[in-house]
Design a protein around this motif. Structure first.
Motif, short mmCIF file in Angstrom:
data_model
loop_
_atom_site.label_atom_id
_atom_site.label_comp_id
_atom_site.label_asym_id
_atom_site.label_seq_id
_atom_site.Cartn_x
_atom_site.Cartn_y
_atom_site.Cartn_z
N GLY A 158 4.40 -34.42 3.95
CA GLY A 158 3.45 -34.99 5.09
C GLY A 158 3.78 -34.41 6.30
O GLY A 158 2.89 -34.29 7.03
N LYS A 159 4.79 -33.51 6.32
CA LYS A 159 4.97 -32.49 7.68
C LYS A 159 4.12 -31.27 7.31
O LYS A 159 3.29 -30.80 8.38
CB LYS A 159 6.38 -32.22 7.79
CG LYS A 159 6.63 -31.37 9.11
CD LYS A 159 6.95 -32.37 10.15
CE LYS A 159 7.72 -31.41 11.34
NZ LYS A 159 7.85 -32.12 12.63
N PHE A 160 4.21 -30.56 6.17
CA PHE A 160 3.78 -29.16 5.93
C PHE A 160 2.62 -29.19 4.94
O PHE A 160 2.11 -28.01 4.78
CB PHE A 160 4.76 -28.34 5.70
CG PHE A 160 5.90 -28.15 6.71
CD1 PHE A 160 5.50 -27.15 7.88
CD2 PHE A 160 7.03 -28.87 6.68
CE1 PHE A 160 6.54 -27.17 8.68
CE2 PHE A 160 8.14 -28.57 7.57
CZ PHE A 160 7.73 -27.69 8.96
N GLY A 161 2.22 -30.28 4.47
CA GLY A 161 1.21 -30.40 3.54
C GLY A 161 1.28 -29.52 2.07
O GLY A 161 2.24 -29.57 1.78
N SER A 162 0.49 -28.61 1.95
CA SER A 162 0.68 -27.63 0.68
C SER A 162 1.58 -26.78 0.90
O SER A 162 2.12 -26.08 -0.03
CB SER A 162 -0.77 -26.98 0.48
OG SER A 162 -1.17 -26.28 1.55
N ARG A 163 1.93 -26.33 2.28
CA ARG A 163 3.25 -25.11 2.42
C ARG A 163 4.48 -25.95 2.25
O ARG A 163 5.24 -25.04 2.30
CB ARG A 163 3.02 -24.94 3.84
CG ARG A 163 1.59 -24.24 4.18
CD ARG A 163 1.10 -23.16 3.34
NE ARG A 163 2.13 -22.09 3.43
CZ ARG A 163 2.16 -21.15 4.26
NH1 ARG A 163 1.18 -21.13 5.29
NH2 ARG A 163 2.88 -20.06 4.36
N ALA A 164 4.70 -27.14 1.87
CA ALA A 164 6.02 -27.81 1.73
C ALA A 164 6.81 -27.19 0.91
O ALA A 164 8.15 -27.01 0.87
CB ALA A 164 5.73 -29.29 1.32
N LEU A 297 1.90 -39.16 8.63
CA LEU A 297 3.29 -39.08 7.97
C LEU A 297 4.35 -39.90 8.66
O LEU A 297 5.38 -40.23 8.17
CB LEU A 297 3.81 -37.69 8.19
CG LEU A 297 3.91 -37.15 9.83
CD1 LEU A 297 5.22 -37.63 10.04
CD2 LEU A 297 3.84 -35.58 9.84
N ALA A 298 4.20 -40.54 9.64
CA ALA A 298 5.05 -41.64 10.33
C ALA A 298 4.30 -42.33 11.34
O ALA A 298 3.13 -42.38 12.03
CB ALA A 298 6.02 -40.66 11.17
N VAL A 299 4.93 -43.55 11.29
CA VAL A 299 4.42 -44.79 12.25
C VAL A 299 5.99 -45.01 13.20
O VAL A 299 6.85 -45.26 12.66
CB VAL A 299 4.16 -46.04 11.69
CG1 VAL A 299 3.62 -46.82 12.84
CG2 VAL A 299 2.89 -45.72 10.63
N VAL A 300 5.53 -44.80 14.70
CA VAL A 300 6.93 -44.97 15.58
C VAL A 300 6.34 -46.02 16.42
O VAL A 300 5.45 -46.02 17.10
CB VAL A 300 7.00 -43.76 16.20
CG1 VAL A 300 8.29 -43.94 17.12
CG2 VAL A 300 7.18 -42.65 15.32
N GLU A 301 6.94 -47.20 16.30
CA GLU A 301 6.93 -48.32 17.16
C GLU A 301 8.01 -48.13 18.21
O GLU A 301 8.93 -48.58 18.49
CB GLU A 301 7.23 -49.71 16.66
CG GLU A 301 6.77 -50.74 17.49
CD GLU A 301 6.36 -52.11 17.06
OE1 GLU A 301 6.52 -53.15 17.62
OE2 GLU A 301 5.86 -52.06 15.64
N HIS A 302 7.39 -47.47 19.45
CA HIS A 302 8.10 -47.30 20.58
C HIS A 302 8.95 -48.27 21.25
O HIS A 302 10.21 -48.35 21.68
CB HIS A 302 7.37 -46.17 21.64
CG HIS A 302 7.94 -46.13 22.72
ND1 HIS A 302 8.80 -44.95 23.16
CD2 HIS A 302 7.71 -46.64 24.15
CE1 HIS A 302 9.06 -44.76 24.26
NE2 HIS A 302 8.83 -45.71 24.91
#
Length: 421
Positions: A158-164, A297-302
């Protein structure tokens, strides 16, 4: 000295604050129309809010110290927040060690191995020695293949895609080692820190100019002044220059050739929605999306950390991503992109409807996350550049820790001490 600082993010403003305190004539040139860099802010119902989600950890001593220096400590609160993981179409609590040991997608033995390997990372003091190892290989060996497949691989992808598969274990070590369960946030936003730095710099005679995008930096005579040019045609001369913009921007401005160390850094861009909703969307502050089919990659409910009342009763939700700059999630019109995200938000909360969103904001940054591979350490440029009067201090030089406000502040103070005194 006459000192020019390129960039008014955390590094540039902290350096300016320290340098004007030493009696130097300081000018900060910022390409954007606002200060703060990646911690720049927008406004939600009259309250400043970061364009990209931000918090600090109890281990972020440099940031905590400068907040105290600026007299803002009463505004800093550490919150006990909640974390969840979306996996297999379900939400799972993942806030505490007990939650982790109960995590249903893993067998008990896998949960124990995951917990033990995470504790090991907390105990390892020098994570740089893991720099030549690949993170996925390490976690599959020590946390187990199942924990690697369910927890770590989706997060790295989720963070780096194909470079993970290429990401260094030193980077992942730092993400685990320095994190704390409590998260710090400034009541009223981190914007206050950058405004306070700006006021302090100006009060001591320094100057901050926005809308001054760097186009060229040169020092024709090694013993002479440094020349800086900006996109609006302005030209400046300084005795010394501190460059804090992303490494590729400096490489272009300095005319670095293809084989130059300045050209080696690879960055991902960031995109982020801020949704102002009339109700809550997720039951956590932070929700990791451990499903590679999702487009974010993320959902953040502040407002599950800070009360909605600070934002006129609105529930503030971030939907964030790191993507290549040619990716459709970076290039698509924001209104269309939000529409395309709606079915995926419904998979998290089946009741979600776009009518819940009373307003929204979209931000993107072209150079937001360096791609930290096992050979990354060798590609980090020194602070000293080929121009005697130019010093570089940028996020790609933060290693093995990830880029962040506190590391930017610490680097600024270290560089000022080493190269300007």
């Amino acid at each position: 000295m006459r000192i020019g600082i390129i960039g008014a993010g955390a590094t540039g403003l902290t350096a300016a604050y320290d340098l004007v305190g030493d009696g130097h004539d300081v000018t900060v040139l910022e390409g954007a129309d606002e200060i703060g860099g990646l911690a720049g802010s927008l406004t939600v119902q009259g309250t400043p809010l970061e364009r990209f989600y931000h918090h600090i950890f109890e281990s972020d001593r440099a940031m905590i110290e400068i907040i105290d220096e600026l007299g803002l400590s009463p505004k800093l609160t550490f919150h006990s927040t909640t974390t969840g993981i979306f996996h297999g179409g379900e939400l799972h609590d993942f806030s505490t060690p007990v939650d982790m040991l109960k995590f249903p997608p893993l067998r008990l033995v896998d949960r124990i191995r995951f917990g033990a390997s995470s504790a090991m990372l907390k105990l390892i003091r020098n994570g740089e020695r893991l720099g030549d190892r690949r993170a996925l290989e390490w976690v599959r060996r020590w946390a187990g293949r199942r924990a690697g497949d369910v927890i770590w691989e989706p997060l790295l992808t989720g963070k780096f895609g194909s470079r993970a598969p290429e990401i260094s274990m030193a980077w992942l070590w730092a993400r685990v080692h320095f994190r704390t369960f409590k998260l710090g946030y400034m009541d009223g936003g981190f914007h206050q820190v950058y405004e306070a730095l700006l006021r302090a710099v100006e009060k001591r005679g320094g100057t901050i100019e926005t809308g001054k995008k760097l186009t060229a930096v040169a020092q024709p005579d090694p013993a002479g002044p440094v020349e800086v040019r900006t996109q609006d045609g302005a030209r400046y001369e300084y005795d010394k220059v501190l460059v804090t913009v992303p490494q590729p921007a400096f490489a272009q401005a300095a005319g670095a050739g293809p084989g130059d160390v300045l050209q080696r850094a690879e960055y991902l861009g960031a995109t982020c929605f801020v949704l102002e909703c009339d109700r809550s969307v997720i039951p956590y502050y932070w929700l990791n999306i451990n499903d590679p089919s999702f487009p974010f990659l993320a959902v953040v409910e502040h407002t599950n950390m800070v009360p909605p009342e600070q934002y006129g009763g609105r529930h503030v939700i971030y939907v964030g991503n790191y993507v290549p700059r040619d990716d459709w999630r970076y290039t698509t019109d924001p209104a269309e992109l939000l529409e395309r995200y709606v079915p995926w938000l419904r998979r998290i909360n089946p009741d979600f409807d776009l009518s819940w969103v009373t307003d929204w904001h979209f931000s993107k940054a072209g150079f937001a996350q360096p791609v930290v591979t096992p050979d990354y350490r060798e590609s980090i440029p020194p602070h000293e550049t080929s121009m005697p009067g130019v010093v570089l201090a940028t996020m790609s030089q933060v290693y093995p820790q990830d880029r962040g406000q506190s590391y930017a502040v610490a680097m600024a103070r270290r560089v000022v001490q080493q190269y300007f005194r």
